[in-house]
Design an enzyme around this catalytic site. Sequence first.
Site, mmCIF file in Angstrom:
data_model
loop_
_atom_site.group_PDB
_atom_site.id
_atom_site.type_symbol
_atom_site.label_atom_id
_atom_site.label_comp_id
_atom_site.label_asym_id
_atom_site.label_seq_id
_atom_site.Cartn_x
_atom_site.Cartn_y
_atom_site.Cartn_z
ATOM 1 N N TYR A 100 -2.615 2.606 3.269
ATOM 2 C CA TYR A 100 -1.319 2.161 2.753
ATOM 3 C C TYR A 100 -0.698 1.209 3.778
ATOM 4 O O TYR A 100 -0.670 1.518 4.973
ATOM 5 C CB TYR A 100 -0.397 3.366 2.546
ATOM 6 C CG TYR A 100 1.009 2.993 2.124
ATOM 7 C CD1 TYR A 100 1.356 2.919 0.780
ATOM 8 C CD2 TYR A 100 1.987 2.707 3.074
ATOM 9 C CE1 TYR A 100 2.637 2.567 0.387
ATOM 10 C CE2 TYR A 100 3.279 2.347 2.687
ATOM 11 C CZ TYR A 100 3.590 2.281 1.345
ATOM 12 O OH TYR A 100 4.869 1.928 0.956
ATOM 13 N N GLU A 188 4.084 -4.248 -0.901
ATOM 14 C CA GLU A 188 3.325 -3.023 -0.672
ATOM 15 C C GLU A 188 1.888 -3.217 -1.130
ATOM 16 O O GLU A 188 1.642 -3.747 -2.211
ATOM 17 C CB GLU A 188 3.973 -1.877 -1.454
ATOM 18 C CG GLU A 188 3.312 -0.526 -1.241
ATOM 19 C CD GLU A 188 3.920 0.557 -2.139
ATOM 20 O OE1 GLU A 188 4.921 1.172 -1.729
ATOM 21 O OE2 GLU A 188 3.410 0.760 -3.254
#
Lengths: 375, 299
Positions: A100, A188
């Site tokens: 992530y 993101e």
Amino acid sequence: MKLYEFQAKEVFAQHGIPVPRGQVATTPDEAAAAAEKLGRVVVKAQVHVGGRGKAGGIRLAGSSVEAREHAEAMLGKPLKGLIVNHVLIEEALDIKLEYYLAVTIDRTRKTAVMMASAMGGIDIEEVATSHPDKIVKLGIDPAYGPMDYQLRWLIMEAGFDTAAGRGIAAIARKIYEIMIDADASLVEINPLVVTVSGTVIAADGKFDVDDNALFRQPELAKLREDSEEDPLEAEAHRRGATYVHLDGDIGIIGNGAGLVMTTLDLVTRAGGRPANFLDIGGGARAESVKEAIDIVLLDPNVKGILFNIFGGITRGDEVAKGILAGTKDMQRQVPIVVRMEGTRAEEGRKLLEGTHLTSAAGPIEAAQKIIELTR
Amino acid sequence: MAILVGNDTRVVVQGVTGREGGFHTEQMLEYGTKVVAGVTPGRGGSVASGVPVFDSVLQAVAETGANTSIIFVPPPFAGDAICEAADAGVALVICITEGLPTNDVIKAVRFTGERGTRLIGPNCPGAMTPGQAKVGIMPADIFREGKVGVVSRSGTLTYEVVNLLTVANLGVSTCVGIGGDPVIGTTFTDVLDLFREDPDTAVVILIGEIGGSDEEAAAEMMRATGYRKPVVAYISGRSAPPGKRMGHAGAIISGNTGTPQSKVRAFAAAGAPVGETLNEVVQIVGGLLGAPRGVGVPS
């Protein structure tokens, strides 16, 4: 404003972030044609919801026939309540690791913050709840941007693969660049994939644009209409209103975000269900008040409207004129309760006297009255 | 003086020749605020709304001794205006303008911080010490002088609570609107710190809303430092659904952050009562100040 994954990945590619080869499709035929070129593919529904995979919005296809079937099953149908208009057909990756990586605004630090976690591929909120220690954060000084040693620290602390470190650092630098250049409030990548052959690649992409900066992002501003998912909100925003569609039956109009929010709270507290949030803003003229009534009534669920006005730069008489104009040629007749205080409120209340409108002395009384009238 | 603005405040208005800037300059002057200068690049040497206009804040400060700036310039230029004021040595900059890109605010916060300038806002109604100075856009006639400090993320809710205080025969020491944007210069914690040392303030009303964790930070500061002055809180947006931006750019519940429950819990843990409505807030404040019985607060 949120971009779709395929739009986010276009921006990524422009900035040199590696993304899977892929093509967006709006028909099953297009999906099949894309799969024909790409081989083994993933068919991904383009909607702004979390947990897309679990809901059946991401499916692997070994052939173009299968890709067509998946696209057919998704296009034009709702996924978690939102209609799918696009699917992204993308080469399937040989995934070794899923990470992530994101950059967003840290309201407390008042800077951008970069976030990294080795627990990629799952919703970051879940990680934040179950393993908060697995998310590493790096505050970024706006005067300098992220420095090399800081990115090395972030990658080390997150426990990322050492061999992939250099590639990840380059991507981290680029997502910060995007945040500054494209006025993003969130960039993101989840998951950021390390493939079996060692390549680092953005397998997914989320990109939220700061609405306040759209004036200097003309390319992104063009995507605005497309990003709206609620047709009522899309129409209201097109007409320049600050409007949020909710699921109740009492229309709410007021001046100032805080006052409108509190009006929703008071109606809810009294047992009613607000249909919307509509802020006419400071200094609204009669014309925009009339328009506000029109917009609220576009929602067929609305059975009555509550006006809560506390005038500062907004003038009560101006609002009253707008209400009268708006109710004169209303698309359909619904009860209206008006609570008016502040600048020129007395003049405003006088204008409304003797009409079919109901007045209320305070916001709590106003909430009770509109609930009674719409029951 | 109460806090932030008072009799010593000398105001320069950035964007004085605009519609809003001009109107509110007149309103501030009418209230008795010492507005000493205006700034609009290219309009230096003229007079607008009764004040001399300069081309730069630096000139305005040199000529008039302005120590506080209020900004009305349009969003694309407001971030720059904040920095210009800080560089000219203005101690307090209040940015009324709504709609600044967050990147510009982040830069301005960094810039003002480095120069020791306090920034309030953006997207706020300003600050006012009744009887001394109004540096903002609030309707002055609803204010009375008194002992209640008010700090709020919302303009109109501030007017609402001030009006209720006035009706209940209570008054305000200083009222500060900190603004509804995600990134702001001065936080709840900062303002509570100022009220702590202010002899003119006996009770503080804090009006928060969903989004971010500024309320939680303020409550945690109160708990950790044993904050002595009573604080009565209110949280707006309790019925708002997650993921929806409720008018203010900063009023959004994102994931687990910014929920009203978390904010109410934080104040409870700090021993600060939270009113369910603003009427209740004012009743609690009245009780704390020993207000005469029978004073009616209309619902």
